[in-house]
Design a protein around this motif. Structure first.
Motif, mmCIF file in Angstrom:
data_model
loop_
_atom_site.group_PDB
_atom_site.id
_atom_site.type_symbol
_atom_site.label_atom_id
_atom_site.label_comp_id
_atom_site.label_asym_id
_atom_site.label_seq_id
_atom_site.Cartn_x
_atom_site.Cartn_y
_atom_site.Cartn_z
ATOM 1 N N VAL A 69 -4.118 4.783 -0.416
ATOM 2 C CA VAL A 69 -3.127 4.728 0.656
ATOM 3 C C VAL A 69 -1.734 4.746 0.027
ATOM 4 O O VAL A 69 -1.559 4.419 -1.144
ATOM 5 C CB VAL A 69 -3.321 3.483 1.547
ATOM 6 N N VAL A 70 -0.762 5.139 0.841
ATOM 7 C CA VAL A 70 0.589 5.350 0.310
ATOM 8 C C VAL A 70 1.621 4.735 1.247
ATOM 9 O O VAL A 70 1.478 4.805 2.476
ATOM 10 C CB VAL A 70 0.881 6.869 0.148
ATOM 11 N N ALA A 71 2.666 4.158 0.660
ATOM 12 C CA ALA A 71 3.821 3.683 1.413
ATOM 13 C C ALA A 71 4.994 4.600 1.089
ATOM 14 O O ALA A 71 5.293 4.845 -0.087
ATOM 15 C CB ALA A 71 4.158 2.250 1.040
ATOM 16 N N LEU A 72 5.616 5.136 2.119
ATOM 17 C CA LEU A 72 6.785 5.998 1.948
ATOM 18 C C LEU A 72 8.015 5.221 2.396
ATOM 19 O O LEU A 72 8.105 4.801 3.549
ATOM 20 C CB LEU A 72 6.638 7.274 2.778
ATOM 21 N N GLU A 73 8.968 5.009 1.493
ATOM 22 C CA GLU A 73 10.172 4.245 1.800
ATOM 23 C C GLU A 73 11.384 5.161 1.691
ATOM 24 O O GLU A 73 11.674 5.694 0.625
ATOM 25 C CB GLU A 73 10.314 3.065 0.840
ATOM 26 N N THR A 79 13.281 9.576 -0.748
ATOM 27 C CA THR A 79 12.056 8.891 -0.346
ATOM 28 C C THR A 79 11.311 8.394 -1.575
ATOM 29 O O THR A 79 11.009 9.167 -2.480
ATOM 30 C CB THR A 79 11.144 9.849 0.457
ATOM 31 N N ALA A 80 11.039 7.100 -1.593
ATOM 32 C CA ALA A 80 10.259 6.511 -2.682
ATOM 33 C C ALA A 80 8.797 6.458 -2.239
ATOM 34 O O ALA A 80 8.496 6.133 -1.093
ATOM 35 C CB ALA A 80 10.767 5.117 -3.002
ATOM 36 N N VAL A 81 7.899 6.775 -3.156
ATOM 37 C CA VAL A 81 6.469 6.782 -2.874
ATOM 38 C C VAL A 81 5.811 5.676 -3.685
ATOM 39 O O VAL A 81 5.944 5.630 -4.904
ATOM 40 C CB VAL A 81 5.847 8.157 -3.237
ATOM 41 N N ARG A 82 5.123 4.758 -2.964
ATOM 42 C CA ARG A 82 4.359 3.706 -3.643
ATOM 43 C C ARG A 82 2.888 3.941 -3.318
ATOM 44 O O ARG A 82 2.493 3.961 -2.163
ATOM 45 C CB ARG A 82 4.787 2.320 -3.169
ATOM 46 N N ARG A 83 2.087 4.132 -4.371
ATOM 47 C CA ARG A 83 0.666 4.441 -4.193
ATOM 48 C C ARG A 83 -0.181 3.210 -4.481
ATOM 49 O O ARG A 83 0.107 2.457 -5.410
ATOM 50 C CB ARG A 83 0.263 5.585 -5.121
ATOM 51 N N LEU A 84 -1.231 3.037 -3.664
ATOM 52 C CA LEU A 84 -2.130 1.896 -3.818
ATOM 53 C C LEU A 84 -3.568 2.383 -3.722
ATOM 54 O O LEU A 84 -3.917 3.115 -2.796
ATOM 55 C CB LEU A 84 -1.868 0.850 -2.719
ATOM 56 N N MET A 85 -4.376 1.976 -4.678
ATOM 57 C CA MET A 85 -5.805 2.278 -4.667
ATOM 58 C C MET A 85 -6.548 0.969 -4.411
ATOM 59 O O MET A 85 -6.438 0.022 -5.198
ATOM 60 C CB MET A 85 -6.253 2.856 -6.008
ATOM 61 N N LEU A 86 -7.281 0.918 -3.307
ATOM 62 C CA LEU A 86 -8.128 -0.236 -3.019
ATOM 63 C C LEU A 86 -9.558 0.125 -3.381
ATOM 64 O O LEU A 86 -10.031 1.211 -3.025
ATOM 65 C CB LEU A 86 -8.046 -0.597 -1.539
#
Length: 198
Positions: A69-73, A79-86
């Motif tokens: 999943v990704v958070a776009l700020e 735009t900053a992209v923060r990536r998260l792997m669960l």
């Protein structure tokens, strides 16, 4: 684990672990907290973009189910992209997880594919039917214990080089790489060597 990784892991519960590498934060959670972890990612960390979900068959461990999943700020700089792997692991003898469709509707297609290829059952999924394989297909082709039909019908030919197997057969013909001239026709040893194989 860094302070940032510890803070993030604490949001997912006491049994969660986190590791950051290559601009990707990976959080491992127990299967019992799978839906809570996805909600935490969406609601607390702002990961509203669901990218993909799949699994990996790890012999002796189980199926490791992964969701990216990704958070776009957006900011004044872009735009900053923060990536998260669960990730979570379910055992081979009971590969069951609750569906994530209520949290991320885009997970439906991915869960269908993961169910079809690995046999992981997503309870509560609204339409867990075959997606890619024919209805009559038996088995789950991405499991490590799945036997490929082509290997049963004919032995794998790449076990040895040609001419080295017990079946005999000709050896591989020696050739010069493309663009390399025959050293007998060009260079300092011209005319002094036996001709190169054709």
């Amino acid at each position: 684990m860094s302070t940032f990784e510890t803070e993030i892991a604490e949001r997912f519960g006491p049994e969660a672990t986190a590791e950051a590498a290559y601009d990707l934060l990976t959080v491992d959670v127990p299967a019992g907290t799978w839906l809570d972890a996805l909600r935490t990612a969406r609601d607390e960390l702002g990961c509203t973009y669901f990218d993909w979900l799949s699994a990996v068959d790890e012999p002796g461990t189980g199926f490791r189910v992964c969701a990216h999943v990704v958070a776009l700020e957006k900011s004044t700089e872009g735009t900053a992209v923060r990536r998260l792997m669960l990730r979570t692991t379910v055992p081979h003898d009971a590969p069951v997880l609750p569906t994530a469709v209520e949290i991320f509707p885009g997970a439906g297609w991915h869960e269908r594919e993961t169910h079809e290829m690995f046999g992981v059952d997503f309870t509560g999924h609204p339409h867990l039917v075959p997606l890619l394989l024919p209805d009559t297909f038996e088995g789950h082709p991405l499991r490590k214990d799945f036997v490929l039909a082509a290997r049963v019908a004919k032995a794998w030919p790449g076990a040895k080089e040609p001419g080295e197997s017990e079946h005999g057969g000709p050896k591989r013909r020696q050739m010069l790489p493309p663009g390399v001239p025959d050293p007998n026709e060009w260079g300092p040893l011209k005319g002094q060597l036996p001709p190169a194989p054709a």
